[in-house]
Design a protein around this motif. Structure first.
Motif, PDB file in Angstrom:
ATOM      1  N   ASP A  86      66.847  10.291 -19.584  1.00 27.17           N
ATOM      2  CA  ASP A  86      66.440   9.588 -20.788  1.00 27.17           C
ATOM      3  C   ASP A  86      65.351  10.361 -21.529  1.00 27.17           C
ATOM      4  O   ASP A  86      65.268  10.312 -22.748  1.00 27.17           O
ATOM      5  CB  ASP A  86      65.927   8.186 -20.443  1.00 27.17           C
ATOM      6  N   LYS A  87      64.514  11.052 -20.778  1.00 25.42           N
ATOM      7  CA  LYS A  87      63.445  11.877 -21.351  1.00 25.42           C
ATOM      8  C   LYS A  87      63.614  13.314 -20.858  1.00 25.42           C
ATOM      9  O   LYS A  87      64.097  13.536 -19.746  1.00 25.42           O
ATOM     10  CB  LYS A  87      62.070  11.366 -20.928  1.00 25.42           C
ATOM     11  N   GLU A 107      54.414   8.231 -23.015  1.00 28.55           N
ATOM     12  CA  GLU A 107      55.602   8.651 -23.741  1.00 28.55           C
ATOM     13  C   GLU A 107      55.203   9.642 -24.826  1.00 28.55           C
ATOM     14  O   GLU A 107      54.083   9.587 -25.344  1.00 28.55           O
ATOM     15  CB  GLU A 107      56.321   7.455 -24.374  1.00 28.55           C
ATOM     16  N   ALA A 109      56.837  12.610 -28.054  1.00 28.21           N
ATOM     17  CA  ALA A 109      57.939  13.183 -28.826  1.00 28.21           C
ATOM     18  C   ALA A 109      57.430  14.387 -29.599  1.00 28.21           C
ATOM     19  O   ALA A 109      56.302  14.380 -30.127  1.00 28.21           O
ATOM     20  CB  ALA A 109      58.521  12.145 -29.783  1.00 28.21           C
ATOM     21  N   TRP A 440      67.757  12.763 -24.796  1.00 26.45           N
ATOM     22  CA  TRP A 440      66.374  13.002 -25.183  1.00 26.45           C
ATOM     23  C   TRP A 440      66.236  13.923 -26.394  1.00 26.45           C
ATOM     24  O   TRP A 440      65.124  14.280 -26.768  1.00 26.45           O
ATOM     25  CB  TRP A 440      65.587  13.582 -24.007  1.00 26.45           C
ATOM     26  N   GLU A 470      62.293  13.948 -27.080  1.00 21.90           N
ATOM     27  CA  GLU A 470      61.460  12.996 -26.352  1.00 21.90           C
ATOM     28  C   GLU A 470      61.175  13.536 -24.953  1.00 21.90           C
ATOM     29  O   GLU A 470      62.072  14.012 -24.279  1.00 21.90           O
ATOM     30  CB  GLU A 470      62.149  11.633 -26.256  1.00 21.90           C
TER      31      GLU A 470
END
Length: 471
Positions: A86-87, A107, A109, A440, A470
């Motif tokens: 996901d990341k 988190e 980006a 991601w 991300e």
């Protein structure tokens, strides 16, 4: 004029595409117990249904979460593969999940932009810029301190490179993400340090350093601060709040939240924007913001209606030139007016949702705003847009949108600026497509067509490319 494409963005995109394809061609080893003798014509194995679900659950995935780039199977190795995460950073060797269990979520980006007017506007030039965002969210209950507390930190808000906001037309910013910390220059700042405490019954109090784009994303999380959806600020929020509402400032307030989101709020801020400085000295009074939001269900589809009122107590430049003072040899001293206001109505309505996947939907958003004709450049602003999340069943994590905006300028502001160059209302449209390359990394193509404020300028056709990674 020959256009040069940014090497780093091309390299990142090609690397993702080539590597994903290469991984998809790798063979995946499965324990013999989960393979049957039956195969498809392409050689893909059927898995026993019971053990198939067991494998998915052991990976923390549901059956619908198979990533095609991983060969269509879910195994322990596949779930941890670089292109299925996901990341981009995954779990950072277990540190991310460990911190989250302890109440700390991190988190980030890294977003790259290549954008500019291909014709018209103020200057036909393409510019490349980057934006690095790191967020830290702390849950005081999970941290073993006290229950109901949360600290939100926009720890890194770092703008690098250049942007095309002034090149196109400044009164309808073509790149929302690059407005902060400062327009037109590389800057680094911590733009949010906000503490929120639950009081019970859905009521909570909040205080600290507040980033208005982050606060806006709290009301409308799907808009993503110009990172995921539309890029033009006029498509996302009413610009008539200028100059009454600063982008980064200190403030506090009380909020009422319900099951579907924020319902009411009363907030008080400093009236000055301070993205790169700290301190609370209230040099120009305060800004008071009140909002009420009503959630509805129209034709069995969710929607909401929001009223926002803003009043600032400070002194602001008056665009009524009749009060200006001309001092021979020293130029002109503009008049000022005490207090200014702005108001807006916003509506959001879901039009359709896939019964098999509610995340695939069509949503409509629009607003109309008015402001003080003495102090604001805008008499009124309005916009309407339609977005589709998961435009194709085979591309459930893509999104696209189309919209139109109109920014009507105050006559006094027009008359004042026209002393230098004639100026008129701005209006335009935007269309974008955000494609998921891997979970991601998303790549967005964007087109904006804007009738600029300066009468002497031709219609600006602004092309843009946005890559969001991300981590």
């Amino acid at each position: 004029m020959r256009r040069t494409f940014p090497t780093s963005l091309v390299t990142a995109t090609l690397l993702c595409l080539v590597s994903t394809t290469a991984f998809a061609q790798q063979s995946v080893a499965f324990p013999e117990s989960v393979l049957t003798e039956e195969t498809t014509t392409t050689g893909q194995y059927y898995l026993d249904a019971f053990e198939k679900v067991s494998f998915y659950e052991s990976c923390g995935m549901s059956c619908g979460d198979i990533a095609p780039s991983c060969g269509g199977y879910c195994t322990s190795a596949a779930c941890d593969c670089f292109y299925c995460r996901d990341k981009c950073g995954g779990d950072f060797g277990g540190h991310r999940s460990c911190l989250k269990d302890c109440g700390i979520t991190v988190e980030g980006a890294f977003t790259q932009f290549y954008q500019g007017p291909s014709s018209g506007g103020n200057k036909e030039v393409f510019r490349y810029g980057d934006k690095l965002d790191v967020f830290v969210i702390m849950d005081t209950g999970k941290m073993g301190l006290w229950e109901g507390g949360q600290i939100d930190i926009h720890a890194v808000d770092w703008q690098m490179g250049q942007n095309a906001i002034v090149d196109a037309t400044g009164l309808a910013p073509v790149n929302t993400a690059m407005l902060l910390p400062k327009v037109g220059e590389p800057t680094f700042a911590t733009t949010s340090l906000q503490y929120t405490q639950m009081l019970g019954g859905g009521h909570l109090v909040t205080a600290g350093r507040i980033n208005m784009l982050d606060l806006w994303a709290t009301f409308y999380p799907e808009y993503g601060r110009g990172i995921d959806g539309f890029m033009n600020t006029s498509m996302m929020l009413p610009l008539n709040v200028i100059p009454s509402l600063p982008l980064v400032t200190n403030g506090a307030g009380i909020i009422k939240a319900g099951e579907r989101g924020i319902e009411r709020a009363l907030l008080v801020f400093e009236s000055q924007s301070s993205p790169t400085t700290v301190g609370m000295d209230f040099p120009n009074g305060v800004t008071i913001v009140g909002t009420v939001r009503k959630y509805t269900d129209f034709m069995c589809q969710p929607g909401s209606h929001t009223l926002i009122g803003v009043y600032a107590t400070g002194e602001y430049t008056s665009y009524d030139t009749s009060g200006w003072i001309v001092v021979p040899g020293n130029g002109v001293t503009p008049a000022s007016k005490q207090g200014t206001w702005a108001a807006a109505y916003l509506a959001q309505q879901q039009l359709w949702a896939d019964p098999c996947n509610p995340a695939r939907k069509v949503s409509m958003f629009g607003y109309i705003g008015f402001s003080d004709p003495d102090n604001s450049p805008f008499q009124f602003t309005t916009s309407i847009s339609i977005e589709k999340f998961g435009p194709f069943a085979s591309r459930p994590n893509d999104r696209c949108g189309i919209g139109y905006f109109y920014n009507g300028l105050n006559s006094d502001f027009q008359n004042t600026v026209s002393l230098i160059a004639p100026i008129d209302d701005l209006h335009g449209g935007e269309v974008y497509y955000n494609a998921e390359i891997v979970k991601w990394f998303h790549l967005t193509t964007d087109l904006q067509v804007i009738q600029p404020g300066l009468v002497a300028n031709d219609t600006a056709v602004v092309l843009g490319l946005r890559g969001e990674l991300e981590f």
